[in-house]
Design a protein around this motif. Structure first.
Motif, mmCIF file in Angstrom:
data_model
loop_
_atom_site.group_PDB
_atom_site.id
_atom_site.type_symbol
_atom_site.label_atom_id
_atom_site.label_comp_id
_atom_site.label_asym_id
_atom_site.label_seq_id
_atom_site.Cartn_x
_atom_site.Cartn_y
_atom_site.Cartn_z
ATOM 1 N N GLN A 363 0.943 -1.245 -0.088
ATOM 2 C CA GLN A 363 -0.184 -0.065 0.062
ATOM 3 C C GLN A 363 0.903 1.275 -0.056
ATOM 4 O O GLN A 363 0.436 2.194 -0.528
ATOM 5 C CB GLN A 363 -0.813 -0.021 1.168
ATOM 6 N N GLY A 364 2.186 1.185 0.580
ATOM 7 C CA GLY A 364 3.072 2.305 0.625
ATOM 8 C C GLY A 364 3.241 2.760 -0.833
ATOM 9 O O GLY A 364 3.178 4.161 -1.182
ATOM 10 N N TYR A 391 1.085 4.749 5.755
ATOM 11 C CA TYR A 391 1.658 3.809 4.787
ATOM 12 C C TYR A 391 3.014 4.191 4.172
ATOM 13 O O TYR A 391 3.329 3.499 3.343
ATOM 14 C CB TYR A 391 0.315 3.615 3.688
ATOM 15 N N ARG A 394 5.735 1.747 4.250
ATOM 16 C CA ARG A 394 5.563 0.543 3.793
ATOM 17 C C ARG A 394 5.599 0.077 2.557
ATOM 18 O O ARG A 394 5.779 1.065 1.746
ATOM 19 C CB ARG A 394 4.118 0.008 4.090
#
Length: 394
Positions: A363-364, A391, A394
């Motif tokens: 999701q990052g 996020y 991530r």
């Protein structure tokens, strides 16, 4: 597990029906459904298809395929991401003319509770099946809603479609799949159902019914839950689909609290046990994987990569080729073009880094490059600061 959704819900009238209706009316459930499927979601779709290419070449095909996804109603940054990732799928479906079936998993609680007694009989104390098993229920409901669809593509809630590959239709991944195969998986280590294509019609419904039967019989009590149940079904088909007592442990595969993830179990997950069962099948010549002799990899990787498609009845692995990128990349976070081998367990691309269509997690990267974002709170592309920061690393 052969009942369809409508008759099964009617059968729960004496017990779980009232709770089912209460959950369906819950404000959080309604709000999530409205944000994804309503006008607010429609207004945000242009933010979610990023840098789509060759849109003019896409031919709408409403009866070709249905994209199915769903998630529980949650709070906080995860809840915001659930909506964004669902709208990413809706935008892709709209571009290709596919139907999009989105579900709030909470509304399936009564159907998950119905099988708890069976699990307790097998020594696993549980009030209901884990939420992951609602995936099969959602697919079954979508098959009844769209009976003419040829294929159904399940995509996990935490997976999203690469905006650079929006022009690639999912139908490319079912090209050449034999008519006797009802399930198509991505080539990823460990039989992952984050992305799963199920054939429509009677063959697809039969697959879902059997999947639910394995789940409700308590044959998949540990991580990865629904995946373990479908993996059991694959092994059972490979082992001859016998109905005798010994068939409950195909190739000695047993995903139970006792064997895998309980007090006496030696594993957190049943994925290593599935790999061991695949190796056992080859060692027992039941079946012998012909392609293994030509590869340097371990035998279970031959199955994961799709080189053993001929020996896995009912199932098919769709690997990337010159006409399509990799179907699923797991935790890819470097760029929209790169297949990262770690921290996921993605196989090294055999012919260079050919890209990927769907990212499971990551999701990052989605919030860095996968959608248009605005700093204006009244803009449809606005993403709250706490979601971005959640996020960012991530």
């Amino acid at each position: 597990a052969g009942a369809d959704a409508s008759s099964e819900r009617a059968a729960t009238a004496a017990g779980g029906r009232e709770k089912f209706l209460i959950a369906a009316r819950d404000k959080a459930v309604k709000r999530l459904a409205a944000r994804v499927l309503g006008e607010a979601g429609l207004r945000r779709l242009p933010c979610l298809n990023g840098r789509a290419k060759n849109a003019r070449d896409v031919q709408p095909c409403a009866e070709c395929l249905v994209i199915v996804s769903g998630v529980n109603a949650r709070q906080g940054a995860n809840a915001e991401a659930d909506v964004d990732l669902a709208l990413n799928k809706r935008a892709y479906a709209a571009q290709h003319g596919y139907h999009f079936a989105f579900y709030v998993a909470d509304t399936f609680e009564a159907l998950l509770r119905k099988s708890a007694e069976t699990w307790q009989q097998r020594g696993a104390r549980s009030e209901q099946l884990p939420w992951e098993f609602s995936k099969a229920l959602m697919l079954r409901d979508a098959m009844h809603r769209f009976p003419k669809a040829e294929w159904f593509c399940w995509i996990d809630a935490d997976a999203w479609i690469n905006p650079r590959e929006f022009h690639v239709p999912l139908t490319k991944y079912v090209e050449g799949v034999p008519s006797d195969r009802a399930a198509v998986l991505a080539n990823y280590r460990g039989f992952n159902t984050g992305v799963l294509l199920a054939r429509g019609g009677a063959k697809g419904l039969d697959l879902i019914r059997r999947w639910l039967a394995v789940s409700r019989a308590g044959l998949a009590q540990c991580h990865p839950h629904d995946q373990a149940a479908l993996a059991w079904l694959q092994l059972w088909r490979m082992n001859g689909s016998s109905t005798d007592a010994a068939a409950l442990r195909p190739y000695d595969f047993e995903c139970t609290k006792k064997k895998a993830c309980g007090v006496k179990g030696g594993f957190f997950s049943c994925i290593p046990l599935w790999h061991a069962a695949i190796r056992r099948a080859h060692e027992w010549d039941a079946p012998k994987f012909s392609e293994y002799a030509n590869q340097k990899w371990v035998v279970d990787e031959v199955v994961d990569r799709g080189f053993a498609n001929a020996e896995t009845p009912g199932f098919w692995v769709a690997a990337e080729n010159e006409r399509r990128p990799r179907l699923q990349c797991f935790r890819c976070g470097t760029s929209l073009e790169t297949i990262d081998r770690f921290p996921g367990k993605n196989f090294f691309p055999p012919h260079g880094n050919g890209g990927w269509l769907i990212n499971h997690k990551g999701q990052g990267l989605f919030y860095r490059e996968g959608m248009r974002m605005s700093d204006e709170a009244d803009d449809a592309c606005f993403v709250a600061a706490h979601v971005r920061s959640h996020y960012a690393a991530r």
